[in-house]
Design a protein around this motif. Structure first.
Motif, PDB file in Angstrom:
ATOM      1  N   THR A  66       1.090  -1.350   0.227  1.00 35.13           N
ATOM      2  CA  THR A  66      -0.042   0.246   0.149  1.00 35.13           C
ATOM      3  C   THR A  66       1.125   1.575  -0.135  1.00 35.13           C
ATOM      4  OG1 THR A  66      -1.876  -0.947   1.067  1.00 35.13           O
ATOM      5  CG2 THR A  66      -1.850   1.257   0.995  1.00 35.13           C
ATOM      6  N   LYS A  67       2.061   1.112   0.961  1.00 37.36           N
ATOM      7  CA  LYS A  67       2.853   2.151   1.235  1.00 37.36           C
ATOM      8  C   LYS A  67       3.558   2.722  -0.599  1.00 37.36           C
ATOM      9  CE  LYS A  67       3.097   2.267   6.008  1.00 37.36           C
ATOM     10  NZ  LYS A  67       4.822   1.723   6.990  1.00 37.36           N
ATOM     11  N   THR A  68       3.756   1.667  -1.172  1.00 40.32           N
ATOM     12  CA  THR A  68       4.728   1.741  -2.166  1.00 40.32           C
ATOM     13  C   THR A  68       3.162   2.099  -3.428  1.00 40.32           C
ATOM     14  OG1 THR A  68       6.062   0.133  -1.662  1.00 40.32           O
ATOM     15  CG2 THR A  68       6.516   0.571  -3.653  1.00 40.32           C
ATOM     16  N   SER A  69       2.788   1.410  -3.272  1.00 36.65           N
ATOM     17  CA  SER A  69       1.663   2.099  -4.511  1.00 36.65           C
ATOM     18  C   SER A  69       1.861   3.636  -4.060  1.00 36.65           C
ATOM     19  CB  SER A  69       0.446   1.283  -4.273  1.00 36.65           C
ATOM     20  OG  SER A  69       0.607  -0.139  -4.266  1.00 36.65           O
ATOM     21  N   GLU A  96      -6.764   3.044   1.689  1.00 31.88           N
ATOM     22  CA  GLU A  96      -8.333   1.658   1.744  1.00 31.88           C
ATOM     23  C   GLU A  96      -8.415   0.421   1.442  1.00 31.88           C
ATOM     24  OE1 GLU A  96      -8.846   2.399   5.166  1.00 31.88           O
ATOM     25  OE2 GLU A  96      -7.663   4.230   4.977  1.00 31.88           O
ATOM     26  N   SER A  97      -7.998  -0.163   0.552  1.00 32.08           N
ATOM     27  CA  SER A  97      -8.088  -1.126  -0.840  1.00 32.08           C
ATOM     28  C   SER A  97      -7.469  -2.206  -0.127  1.00 32.08           C
ATOM     29  CB  SER A  97      -7.172  -0.585  -2.141  1.00 32.08           C
ATOM     30  OG  SER A  97      -5.774  -0.948  -1.568  1.00 32.08           O
ATOM     31  N   ASP A  98      -6.654  -2.399   0.642  1.00 33.06           N
ATOM     32  CA  ASP A  98      -6.721  -3.429   1.334  1.00 33.06           C
ATOM     33  C   ASP A  98      -7.745  -4.551   2.590  1.00 33.06           C
ATOM     34  OD1 ASP A  98      -6.148  -2.932   3.811  1.00 33.06           O
ATOM     35  OD2 ASP A  98      -3.401  -2.758   3.585  1.00 33.06           O
ATOM     36  N   LYS A 100      -7.531  -4.916   5.628  1.00 30.80           N
ATOM     37  CA  LYS A 100      -7.723  -3.799   6.818  1.00 30.80           C
ATOM     38  C   LYS A 100      -8.589  -2.873   6.321  1.00 30.80           C
ATOM     39  CE  LYS A 100      -4.242  -6.693   9.311  1.00 30.80           C
ATOM     40  NZ  LYS A 100      -3.391  -6.850  10.323  1.00 30.80           N
ATOM     41  N   GLY A 101      -9.011  -2.849   5.171  1.00 33.62           N
ATOM     42  CA  GLY A 101      -8.992  -1.271   4.951  1.00 33.62           C
ATOM     43  C   GLY A 101     -10.669  -0.377   5.486  1.00 33.62           C
ATOM     44  N   LYS A 102     -10.591   0.545   5.473  1.00 31.07           N
ATOM     45  CA  LYS A 102     -12.252   1.138   5.699  1.00 31.07           C
ATOM     46  C   LYS A 102     -12.241   2.526   4.991  1.00 31.07           C
ATOM     47  CE  LYS A 102     -11.877  -1.287   9.414  1.00 31.07           C
ATOM     48  NZ  LYS A 102     -12.030  -2.897   9.241  1.00 31.07           N
ATOM     49  N   PRO A 103     -12.730   2.029   4.016  1.00 32.56           N
ATOM     50  CA  PRO A 103     -13.193   3.117   2.992  1.00 32.56           C
ATOM     51  C   PRO A 103     -14.313   3.822   3.563  1.00 32.56           C
ATOM     52  CG  PRO A 103     -14.099   1.276   2.433  1.00 32.56           C
ATOM     53  CD  PRO A 103     -13.374   0.963   3.336  1.00 32.56           C
ATOM     54  N   LYS A 104     -14.110   5.285   3.251  1.00 35.96           N
ATOM     55  CA  LYS A 104     -15.316   6.166   3.144  1.00 35.96           C
ATOM     56  C   LYS A 104     -15.870   7.166   2.792  1.00 35.96           C
ATOM     57  CE  LYS A 104     -12.437   7.508   8.437  1.00 35.96           C
ATOM     58  NZ  LYS A 104     -11.878   5.673   8.024  1.00 35.96           N
ATOM     59  N   THR A 105     -15.752   6.565   1.237  1.00 35.86           N
ATOM     60  CA  THR A 105     -16.247   7.095   0.091  1.00 35.86           C
ATOM     61  C   THR A 105     -17.207   5.948  -0.426  1.00 35.86           C
ATOM     62  OG1 THR A 105     -14.172   7.788  -1.042  1.00 35.86           O
ATOM     63  CG2 THR A 105     -14.428   9.238   0.380  1.00 35.86           C
ATOM     64  N   THR A 106     -17.700   7.035  -1.615  1.00 34.56           N
ATOM     65  CA  THR A 106     -18.154   5.477  -2.502  1.00 34.56           C
ATOM     66  C   THR A 106     -17.397   5.196  -3.263  1.00 34.56           C
ATOM     67  OG1 THR A 106     -20.270   6.432  -2.453  1.00 34.56           O
ATOM     68  CG2 THR A 106     -20.701   5.346  -4.235  1.00 34.56           C
ATOM     69  N   ALA A 108     -13.579   4.715  -2.663  1.00 34.79           N
ATOM     70  CA  ALA A 108     -13.001   4.112  -2.684  1.00 34.79           C
ATOM     71  C   ALA A 108     -13.533   2.617  -1.911  1.00 34.79           C
ATOM     72  CB  ALA A 108     -12.591   4.818  -0.777  1.00 34.79           C
ATOM     73  N   VAL A 109     -14.839   2.550  -1.120  1.00 35.94           N
ATOM     74  CA  VAL A 109     -15.479   1.289  -1.420  1.00 35.94           C
ATOM     75  C   VAL A 109     -15.876   0.721  -2.400  1.00 35.94           C
ATOM     76  CG1 VAL A 109     -18.203   0.506  -0.949  1.00 35.94           C
ATOM     77  CG2 VAL A 109     -17.779   1.984   0.766  1.00 35.94           C
ATOM     78  N   LEU A 110     -15.768   1.283  -3.556  1.00 36.31           N
ATOM     79  CA  LEU A 110     -15.800   0.657  -4.931  1.00 36.31           C
ATOM     80  C   LEU A 110     -14.885  -0.282  -4.870  1.00 36.31           C
ATOM     81  CD1 LEU A 110     -18.343   2.572  -7.291  1.00 36.31           C
ATOM     82  CD2 LEU A 110     -18.366   0.293  -6.710  1.00 36.31           C
ATOM     83  N   VAL A 111     -13.175   0.604  -4.901  1.00 35.69           N
ATOM     84  CA  VAL A 111     -12.052  -0.090  -5.922  1.00 35.69           C
ATOM     85  C   VAL A 111     -11.980  -1.038  -4.470  1.00 35.69           C
ATOM     86  CG1 VAL A 111      -9.299   1.103  -4.749  1.00 35.69           C
ATOM     87  CG2 VAL A 111     -11.539   2.220  -6.372  1.00 35.69           C
TER      88      VAL A 111
END
Length: 185
Positions: A66-69, A96-98, A100-106, A108-111
């Motif tokens: 994630t950090k590298t990306s 938030e794509s992995d 353990k992610g906790k996406p907060k936008t529509t 980010a949820v999709l990705v």
């Protein structure tokens, strides 16, 4: 003007591994199945293309994916003609794509959900198996990683459509983990 096709071409060119190009294409195919509401297509498109942009460096130098990306994506988005007001939203998608992610936008949820649907698929199992071999870790450690992943996947999906699609895939994944566990006793 930002060029989506050019970004896709660049990512595919940079991806010198077996997994990323196919993963990206599967994510785009799955997007059609799980999208529920309107969303910013530029953000989701860039998020899908860039969330694994550090995969080769992650493998080569054993760095955090994630950090590298995120580092690659920041540099790319700033130097491209991507709308500056959307860069933070794309970076949130990546962050938030992995599992353990906790996406907060529509977006980010999709990705996130697209990434997780591919992670829990047959291809995801093969990818994990190949990475296990490349990392030269003991099989019992691989089993423990997969058991943890199996546990986390039960709560890893946020959209209703992704949850429904994941049901069958998680059964396959859990079956694989259980079979491996039984064979290693």
């Amino acid at each position: 003007m930002f060029n989506k096709t050019e970004l896709k071409r660049l990512i595919e060119k940079e991806s010198k591994n077996f997994f990323v190009p196919g993963h990206i294409n599967r994510c785009f195919d799955l997007l059609e199945e799980i999208k529920e509401t309107s969303f910013d297509e530029e953000i989701v498109f860039a998020g899908i293309l860039l969330h694994l942009s550090g995969f080769s460096m992650h493998l080569k130098f054993n760095q955090d994916l994630t950090k590298t990306s995120l580092n690659f994506a920041k540099k790319f988005l700033v130097s491209s003609l991507f709308p500056k007001e959307k860069i933070d939203a794309v970076l949130h998608c990546i962050e938030e794509s992995d599992i353990k992610g906790k996406p907060k936008t529509t977006e980010a949820v999709l990705v996130h959900d697209l990434n997780m649907l591919d992670e829990v698929s047959s291809v995801g199992i093969i990818k994990d198996s190949v990475l296990f071999n490349l990392r030269k870790i003991p099989l019992n450690k691989f089993l423990e990683e997969q058991k943890t992943k199996s546990f986390l996947l039960k709560e890893a999906f946020f959209s209703d459509k992704a949850k429904n699609l994941a049901k069958e895939k998680t059964i396959l994944f859990d079956s694989f983990v259980k079979s491996l566990e039984n064979e290693l006793k």
